[in-house]
Scaffold this active site. Structure first.
Site, PDB file in Angstrom:
ATOM      1  N   TYR A   1      63.236  85.048  -2.046  1.00  0.00           N
ATOM      2  CA  TYR A   1      64.539  84.649  -1.508  1.00  0.00           C
ATOM      3  C   TYR A   1      64.692  85.119  -0.058  1.00  0.00           C
ATOM      4  CZ  TYR A   1      69.615  84.453  -0.907  1.00  0.00           C
ATOM      5  OH  TYR A   1      70.885  84.198  -0.430  1.00  0.00           O
TER       6      TYR A   1
ATOM      7  N   GLY B   1      74.308  70.696  -1.898  1.00  0.00           N
ATOM      8  CA  GLY B   1      74.888  71.600  -2.892  1.00  0.00           C
ATOM      9  C   GLY B   1      76.400  71.629  -2.823  1.00  0.00           C
ATOM     10  N   ALA B   2      77.015  70.458  -2.627  1.00  0.00           N
ATOM     11  CA  ALA B   2      78.450  70.397  -2.354  1.00  0.00           C
ATOM     12  C   ALA B   2      79.309  70.278  -3.601  1.00  0.00           C
ATOM     13  CB  ALA B   2      78.751  69.210  -1.428  1.00  0.00           C
ATOM     14  N   ASN B   3      78.724  70.317  -4.786  1.00  0.00           N
ATOM     15  CA  ASN B   3      79.536  70.148  -5.989  1.00  0.00           C
ATOM     16  C   ASN B   3      80.203  71.445  -6.439  1.00  0.00           C
ATOM     17  OD1 ASN B   3      76.473  70.342  -6.802  1.00  0.00           O
ATOM     18  ND2 ASN B   3      77.621  71.312  -8.466  1.00  0.00           N
ATOM     19  N   SER B   4      79.781  72.587  -5.866  1.00  0.00           N
ATOM     20  CA  SER B   4      80.375  73.850  -6.299  1.00  0.00           C
ATOM     21  C   SER B   4      80.207  74.897  -5.209  1.00  0.00           C
ATOM     22  CB  SER B   4      79.715  74.345  -7.597  1.00  0.00           C
ATOM     23  OG  SER B   4      78.341  74.629  -7.381  1.00  0.00           O
TER      24      SER B   4
END
Length: 406
Positions: A264, A103-106
């Site tokens: 969650y 999840g490193a794009n944002s």
């Protein structure tokens, strides 16, 4: 000042002990990022910073002495909830290390990857959307042209995608030193993935568990660290007994018994249980596993599924952590020498703290570990944990010894 110095010529490090407190400090053999050693015409040693051209005759390593610890009992707090990831890594050179951030794009994942890349680490941005990943990589390289970044597709709602990603990693890199399991979903409605699993459970936990298992062998040779993103909300999980660790609770097939916030919370408790169980099983083999809480109501894209939570997060944004502050605990666990010998801990605000009673239950962790293995094998078959290292001239590497039910 009365301190006693010892030189270690093998590692080119220096250690000293204060005669009154007995505390030891060590200066690493590696120079801080960007510095190099040169000689004047008269033979004097000087240190030059490559980017700024700054020169000094004082060894810059002295500014980054590390106080040695033998465990959590004598750990001195150097960072806190206001610290940033860049502050945690100040002066560190991670050249030669490989880090994977999901999840490193944002959001927090992007800041984590950017922090590693700024300090010389080779960073793999594991993203569902490759184009967004490439845009994130371009932003990093615009700020630091020397950054060594790579983008690989990882769709956490598909175990087949997880295996392809792991195969690409072991083919492209000799080892992995840091694995940050950052990506996640929050308050998502009930839906089943292509594997037939409830999406929150699979995206937040099961696929990350599978990825960690697949990379155990390549990480073992690197004394690697695994960082699991959890949350303080794990304290409100509905799983309190070992009988709750079952597919019906973690991955309900029907939406009748599904509550998004409980799903969650349960997934974040699962991350804690898995982090501690991996430490129990593989800590002896050089792998350290940590769980972290990034911060409360941090403004990220995590709440995009709910207008109510989006409004709440926007309202409290002036008083919550920045993304750089939110990534600090992950960076701390991944790189800090403070906790190098202290795997199996929960970190909040760059400091180990006590998690919930359930997360420390070895029976819950044992049952979850074995349940995950069975679910993955039921979906992926008998070769679920087999990777092919053909690109390096090696035979198939079967990881079943690492994942057997014990």
């Amino acid at each position: 000042n009365g301190e006693v110095f010892y030189a270690h010529h093998g590692s080119k490090s220096t250690q000293w002990t204060h005669p009154r407190t007995g505390k030891k400090k060590t200066v690493s053999g590696a120079l801080p990022l960007g510095w190099e050693r040169q000689h004047d015409d008269d033979g004097s040693v000087k240190f030059v910073h490559r980017e700024t051209g700054r020169e000094t005759y004082t060894d810059p390593r002295l500014a980054f002495a590390v106080e040695e610890t033998t465990g959590l009992h004598d750990l001195r707090q150097r960072f806190d909830a206001s610290s940033t990831g860049l502050q945690v890594l100040h002066g560190r050179d991670l050249s030669g290390q490989v880090a994977i951030v999901t999840g490193a794009n944002s959001g927090i994942g992007y800041e984590t990857a950017r922090t590693f890349a700024f300090h010389g680490c080779t960073v793999v941005l594991a993203c569902r959307d490759v184009e967004r990943g490439r845009a994130a990589m371009a932003r990093i390289k615009k700020q630091r042209p020397f950054a060594d970044c790579h983008v690989l597709r990882l769709e956490l709602s598909s175990l087949a995608s997880v295996k392809r990603f792991a195969q690409d990693v072991v083919t492209a890199f000799k080892g992995v030193h840091i694995l940050v399991l950052n990506a996640g979903a929050f308050n998502a409605p009930h839906q089943l993935t292509e594997d037939g699993m409830e999406s929150t459970y699979q995206v937040n936990h099961l696929s990350h568990f599978y990825l960690a298992q697949l990379l155990l062998t390549t990480m073992q040779a690197c004394d690697a660290r695994i960082v699991w993103l959890s949350a303080e909300s794990h304290r409100f999980a509905s799983m309190t007994h070992s009988d709750d660790i079952c597919e019906a609770v973690l991955s309900p097939a029907s939406r009748k018994s599904f509550v998004p916030i409980l799903a969650y919370n349960n997934s974040k408790l699962c991350n804690l249980l898995a982090a501690f169980e991996l430490q129990r099983r593989f800590g002896y083999y050089g792998i350290s596993s940590y769980a972290v809480h990034p911060g409360n109501v941090v403004s990220t894209g995590l709440v995009r599924n709910s207008w109510l939570y989006s409004a709440l997060f926007a309202l409290v944004r002036p008083w919550s952590k920045s993304l750089q502050q939110a990534c600090a605990s992950s960076v701390y666990c991944a790189c800090s020498p403070d906790v190098a010998r202290c795997g199996g801990v929960y970190v909040n605000g760059c400091m180990p703290c006590m998690p919930s009673r359930q997360s420390l239950d070895p029976v819950l962790a044992y049952r979850l570990y074995n349940l995950n293995i069975r679910l993955i094998e039921s979906i992926m078959g008998s070769t679920a944990f087999t990777l092919l290292r053909s690109a390096r001239g090696a035979a198939e590497t079967n990881l079943r010894l690492s994942t057997k039910l014990i």
